[in-house]
Design a protein around this motif. Structure first.
Motif, short mmCIF file in Angstrom:
data_model
loop_
_atom_site.label_atom_id
_atom_site.label_comp_id
_atom_site.label_asym_id
_atom_site.label_seq_id
_atom_site.Cartn_x
_atom_site.Cartn_y
_atom_site.Cartn_z
N LEU A 27 0.83 -1.20 0.00
CA LEU A 27 0.00 0.00 0.00
C LEU A 27 0.87 1.25 0.00
N GLN A 28 1.92 1.23 0.80
CA GLN A 28 2.84 2.37 0.86
C GLN A 28 3.47 2.64 -0.49
N ARG A 29 3.84 1.59 -1.20
CA ARG A 29 4.44 1.74 -2.53
C ARG A 29 3.48 2.42 -3.50
N ARG A 30 2.18 2.34 -3.21
CA ARG A 30 1.16 2.94 -4.08
C ARG A 30 0.63 4.27 -3.54
N GLY A 31 1.41 4.85 -2.62
CA GLY A 31 1.11 6.20 -2.18
C GLY A 31 0.18 6.34 -1.00
N ARG A 32 -0.20 5.26 -0.36
CA ARG A 32 -1.08 5.34 0.80
C ARG A 32 -0.26 5.55 2.08
N SER A 33 -0.78 6.40 2.97
CA SER A 33 -0.18 6.50 4.31
C SER A 33 -0.76 5.38 5.16
N VAL A 34 0.12 4.66 5.86
CA VAL A 34 -0.29 3.43 6.54
C VAL A 34 0.25 3.43 7.97
#
Length: 419
Positions: A27-34
């Motif tokens: 998810l992080q690689r796709r720009g989401r803050s996690v």
């Protein structure tokens, strides 16, 4: 009393085993803050205690046996491979019946077809994450050995390997002499082996998960300690307490492995999740003896694997409740068998490790949305293959959550299949 502060992100991921950490990274690689949440550090539960296999060759799921003789041995706890806590039988009998039905040839073939898109990408997805995380030196591309003690079972294994030709797997059949050249310190108790060449291995799976988690934090992710079972539904999404912080996000991913059902049940999902417990203990090798590959003793029902901590003896399956006391009978039964094929000294740890593998009867994981709730997603039930399928599971779920075109149809892994 200290007042909690609110910390917000796009997604809260519950569970820092290999599945949860992989989901967070993808998810992080796709720009989401996690925000990643777990009660312990990364990779310290089920992800820690396995044989270190990234099992590219397991294209057919581990089904129930069809032979009456083997079923009877299992039923009376006469096998080293499987042990039942009979007090749990009333609870797990419906699961076992469904598992046995799903293990018939046609359903098992469908399960293999459904799992192939995940299995065939398992090593490459690990390689990609390991390269990013600086952990690629941990990866070994030497495969693993499936060894046999008698000619009859060895001959059956050769036939079974030939039947897998449509899957394009690479393997070598080794007679005793060829096996001795590959593993000089295995004894003559072994008559031959199938060397599966496509899988990769790691010598410390727990350390690998920690490396992934460290990379996630270095890239700006947040990893907090908290009780992931206290997830709450809010008007705008989901929240959970972590120390003095209250975490909020529009979306949440439940990746709690064998504890997932505690949340799923509370939210109205009826998922037939059963725990297959397993044990391991480490040994020193005698003298200068070395083990070059993980060795699965198919006749003995155990795995010996060269690990960072020593030679790891890993058991088969114990059907018991998640909270029942450890009963490492299988370790005690398999240790003498392990000593027959490899020179082991004393145990390194005084107390064996125990973990629970979360398993579903149709041998497919759940990867997808919680259809009863907006913004809720699940990733669990990988049936012995959590380490193998962590990164590819994270990729598929991240593609679904971000609206990216999924690399494969996710329908076979949907929560809806259980109603």
């Amino acid at each position: 009393m200290a007042q909690s502060h609110i910390q917000q992100a796009d997604v809260i991921v519950l569970g820092a085993g290999i599945i949860g950490v992989s989901v967070a990274l993808q998810l992080q690689r796709r720009g989401r803050s996690v925000i990643l949440v777990d009660r312990r550090d990364a990779g310290e539960e089920t992800s820690y205690g396995n044989a270190g296999l990234i099992e590219r060759s397991s294209v057919v799921p581990y089904g129930a046996p069809r032979e009456l003789s083997k079923l009877m041995r299992y039923a009376f706890n006469l096998s080293t491979e499987v042990r039942f806590d009979w007090r749990q039988m009333p609870r797990i009998a419906p699961w076992l019946w469904q598992f046995w039905r799903e293990s018939a040839p046609k359903p098992l073939a469908r399960a293999a077809a459904d799992m192939q898109p995940l299995i065939e990408r398992s090593v490459s997805e690990h390689e990609a994450l390991m390269s990013e995380a600086g952990a690629l030196p941990q990866l070994r591309r030497a495969g693993w050995l499936e060894v046999y003690r008698n000619e009859k079972t060895f001959e059956q294994a050769r036939g079974a390997a030939t039947a897998l030709h449509p899957f394009g797997l690479n393997y070598e059949v080794l007679d005793r002499k060829a096996l001795q050249q590959r593993e000089p310190h295995l004894t003559n108790a072994v008559v031959g082996a199938v060397h599966w060449l496509d899988p990769a291995t790691v010598a410390d799976p727990g350390a690998l998960v920690k490396a992934y988690a460290r990379h996630f934090v270095e890239r700006g992710g947040v990893f907090l300690r908290g009780d992931a079972l206290h997830l709450q539904r809010e008007e705008t999404g989901w929240s959970i307490a972590a120390g003095s912080a209250r975490l909020e996000a529009p979306e949440a991913v439940v990746a709690l492995g064998p504890w997932t059902d505690k949340i799923s049940r509370s939210l109205g999902y009826k998922v037939p999740l059963v725990m297959k417990r397993g044990y391991h203990v480490h040994f020193e090798a005698e003298g200068d003896a070395l083990l070059n590959h993980p060795v699965v003793d198919a006749d003995g029902g155990f795995v010996l694997a060269p690990m960072a901590q020593g030679v790891r003896l890993t058991t088969g399956v114990e059907f018991a409740s998640r909270g029942s006391r450890p009963s490492p009978v299988q370790l005690d039964r398999t240790e003498p068998l392990a000593r027959q094929i490899f020179p082991l000294r004393q145990r390194i740890e005084p107390k064996p490790w125990m973990g629970s593998r979360p398993c579903l009867p149709d041998m497919r994981p759940v990867i997808g949305r919680g259809f009863r709730h907006k913004g809720l997603w699940f990733a669990f039930g990988h049936n012995h293959h959590g380490l193998t399928l962590g990164p590819i599971t994270g990729r598929l779920l991240a593609e679904m959550m971000t609206g990216e075109k999924a690399f494969t149809d996710p329908a076979p892994y949907a929560m809806e299949r259980f109603g």
